[in-house]
Design an enzyme around this catalytic site. Structure first.
Site: not given
Ligand SMILES: [Zn+2]
Lengths: 466, 245
Positions: B94, B129, B194
């Site tokens: 990330c 996003r 993740h």
């Protein structure tokens, strides 16, 4: 100009149409239909909440937080109605603008007609609800990392709350948690603030938990110091660099005695005298919820002793420490939907000194958050030595199984049962008669397990439970 | 007894997406084979040396990532470069992936410097996003491996002279357009995946451990483990990604 002229007319038509939609939904057997009339009325009249809320002369209260909204509202509702007066309130889960609108519509039909309203409001929906409703009291309790995939990061919500507070009308009293640095900071530029907090050092832990976020000073960004931590990042905080510190709370829990997983006794000091209550809600998080409710009740003119007595009679909210008798055993439903909430649940369970029978249910639907990585931020490790049998269930049961296996629980002691109904039976089958089954579900997993208990005739439907 | 030494970079600031789950997986998969993991944290202002077998850098909130970006160059970049040139593992997830590249340009034009260990650069987008389940097909040590995870990033990452970690089967990947996810060279892996990354991708965890043990001077092959739960969790995550198309 045109809009002002049209608005009341639109609104007058919108309410009966929306009401009819709700009635129809119930007749078709679509469950509670709690939010549908609200959605319809907002579609027809976007400022419906402003119109509907204008007539409430006894005051309106909004309660928001990452964790504890529902329980706090349940306790506060008990305090606000202890003199027999009527109250408009939204049911648990219907905490967006549409739920507020639906509750206000239903309230106008109440007899006697309520003149006060109490709403739990979703953190992200709060600024717009507050802008329309202009509440008499705004209760803000905590900000924890919740569902990153849905809300964006914690700072986004905190920034939206700061702008909301800047625009509050002067008649709104802020009721703020002094122990949460980011929440306490919101009172900095306001004159009308009531701070509450937990002041009993015996319920403090040693350190800030891993899941904590706001451990940096909001003034100078340096790390904060804690004389004691009560829960997550909450406690007696202070910035060693600039001297900013926890404001002195005026409504304080001075003594908190927690009785295992069954409940607790709390004593409070307030500007209007002391009060005490015994609650059927376990855990220090519920000490915060009760203290917030007491501070809000005082702000609306309820005497502390009367409020505390009423809160003592209120049971657990739906799924939040609720005890349900199932097939001769106690099932305790402890909603655990984010790291801070789950850490609190773990701490509560450690109050029970006998071997634990656990059912953990992990879903990844929109209301749960689709990103299940949060379970790795929960400190489940202290439970390992106390677990007798662990059953995991839900959409992402295997993720939860891995969480415990990599924490160190032997694989043979983790049982994966994907179907929630079968998982319930499997988990219950291993529980001795005199021991409870603790169920730790995410939000939609809680709804489906509870629906299963309703089908079996052992729990009440939640929309009848308001 | 064989020991792998791991340096966890900025554990206080950069572990928002359950990064400690990745470290727990490395630890247990060594312990189950009679070996150990020794973890050393390195925070703001703390210099590190280049002798660790694994360096780990996770993701943080925007404000924390800025603080870390300013600290990484002065206190840690040289050791990371020297260690990875020597075959040490660097796992960057990330925000950590963005900082392992040349840097991050915000929507307001502000620049957050990276350390340039991977030839990638990230620019914040005013678009949505990139969030959701991800499936990628990766190649590690010449073996094809399907990896699953969850991504949540505003930045769009473009690659220079470096290959992506994998080809996107489902999800957005580096920029939502190129079809690549992450970046890798030598024993450096940068990725947006993740969930955390390693519990549901045991083959990747073992590849990382193989590199780390090699760096530590232990070349014995890793004996297989009972990965029934891991395999099932991997399959469920992959099917969730399919469902949400
Ligand atoms: Zn400060």
């Amino acid at each position: 100009m045109q809009r002002i002229a049209l608005d009341p007319m639109r609104h007058a038509l919108a309410v009966p149409i929306a009401r009819a939609a709700g009635t129809l939904s119930r007749r078709l057997g679509r469950g509670g239909g709690t939010a549908l009339p609200g959605k319809v009325v907002l579609r027809l009249s976007p400022r419906a909440v402003e119109h509907l809320g204008a007539g409430l002369r006894g005051g309106t209260v909004c309660v928001s937080a990452t964790n504890g909204k529902t329980t706090t509202c349940r306790l506060l509702a008990a305090a606000l109605t202890c003199d027999g007066s009527a109250l408009v309130a939204n049911p648990a889960g219907a905490n967006l603008m549409s739920g507020v609108a639906a509750a206000l519509m239903a309230g106008r039909r109440g007899r006697p007609r309520p003149d006060r309203a109490l709403f739990e409001v979703d953190e992200a929906a709060l600024p717009e609800v507050v802008r329309q409703l202009r509440p008499h009291a705004l209760v803000l309790m905590n900000l924890f990392r919740d569902q990153l995939d849905r809300y964006g990061e914690l700072e986004t919500v905190a920034a939206a709350w700061r702008r909301m507070v800047d625009d509050l009308p002067p008649q709104t009293t802020l009721v703020l948690n002094a122990d949460d640095p980011a929440v306490a900071d919101l009172g900095r530029r306001r004159s009308s603030v009531v701070y509450f907090g937990v002041d009993d050092p015996t319920v403090a832990t040693r350190e800030v938990s891993h899941a904590s976020d706001s451990t940096r000073c909001l003034v100078c960004a340096q790390p904060l110091e804690y004389a004691r931590v009560t829960l997550g990042h909450m406690g007696a905080w202070r910035c060693p660099s600039c001297g900013d510190a926890r404001p002195a709370p005026t409504v304080r829990a001075t003594r908190v005695s927690i009785d295992s997983t069954r409940g607790q006794s709390i004593e409070w000091a307030t500007p209007r005298g002391t009060a005490s209550a015994t609650l059927t809600l376990p855990g220090v998080h519920n000490a915060y919820n009760a203290t917030a409710a007491l501070a809000a009740a005082l702000t609306l003119g309820v005497a502390p002793a009367a409020a505390a007595t009423a809160m003592g009679r209120a049971g657990a909210a739906f799924g939040r420490g609720e005890r349900i008798r199932v097939h001769g055993r106690d099932l305790v439903m402890l909603l655990a939907k984010n790291p801070a909430g789950a850490n609190t649940t773990v701490r509560t369970l450690l109050g029970d000194r006998d071997p634990l029978h656990l059912l953990v249910a992990l879903n990844d639907r929109t209301a749960d958050g689709q990103d299940v990585s949060w379970i790795w931020d929960v400190d489940y490790e202290p439970l390992l030595d106390h677990i007798d049998v662990l059953t995991v269930t839900g959409d992402r049961a295997h993720d939860m199984a891995l969480r415990f296996v990599y924490a160190g629980l032997p694989r043979e002691r983790v049982r994966v049962v994907e179907n929630p109904s079968r998982a319930l039976d499997a988990a219950l089958a291993g529980v001795p008669d005199d021991r409870p089954l603790y169920v730790l579900p995410t939000y939609t997993a809680m709804l489906s397990l509870r629906a299963e208990l309703v089908r079996r005739g052992v729990a009440r439907e939640f929309w009848r439970d308001a | 007894m064989s020991t792998v030494r791991l340096c966890h970079l900025y554990p206080a600031e950069m572990s928002i997406y359950a990064d400690r789950g990745n470290i727990a997986v490395l630890r247990r998969r060594l312990e189950w084979r009679g070996m150990t993991l020794e973890v050393t944290g390195a925070g703001l202002g703390e210099p590190i040396d280049d002798t660790f077998d694994v360096y780990y850098l996770g993701g943080g909130q925007d404000r924390d990532q800025e603080v870390v970006a300013a600290d990484l160059g002065p206190t840690k970049a040289d050791a990371l470069r020297s260690a990875t040139d020597d075959g040490a593992v660097f796992l960057a997830v990330c925000g950590g992936y963005q900082l392992a590249g040349h840097g991050y340009t915000g929507v307001d034009g502000s620049r957050m410097p990276g350390i340039g260990l991977l030839d990638v650069d990230t620019v914040a987008s005013t678009g949505p996003r990139l969030i959701g389940d991800v499936i990628i097909d990766a190649e590690l040590d010449g073996v094809h491996r399907r990896l699953v995870g969850f991504e949540n990033h505003a930045g769009r990452t473009s690659l220079g002279d470096v290959r992506p970690l994998g080809r996107v089967v489902h999800g957005h990947g580096n920029d939502g357009a190129s079809g690549g996810e992450g970046a890798t060279r030598d024993h450096i892996i940068g990725t947006y995946l993740h969930g955390p990354l390693l519990p549901k991708n045991p083959a990747l965890a073992d590849a990382v451990l193989g590199w780390a043990l090699g760096h530590a001077g232990h070349d014995a092959a890793l004996e297989p483990l009972d990965d029934a739960l891991e395999t099932r969790a991997h399959a469920v995550a992959a099917s969730r990604a399919g469902v949400r198309r």
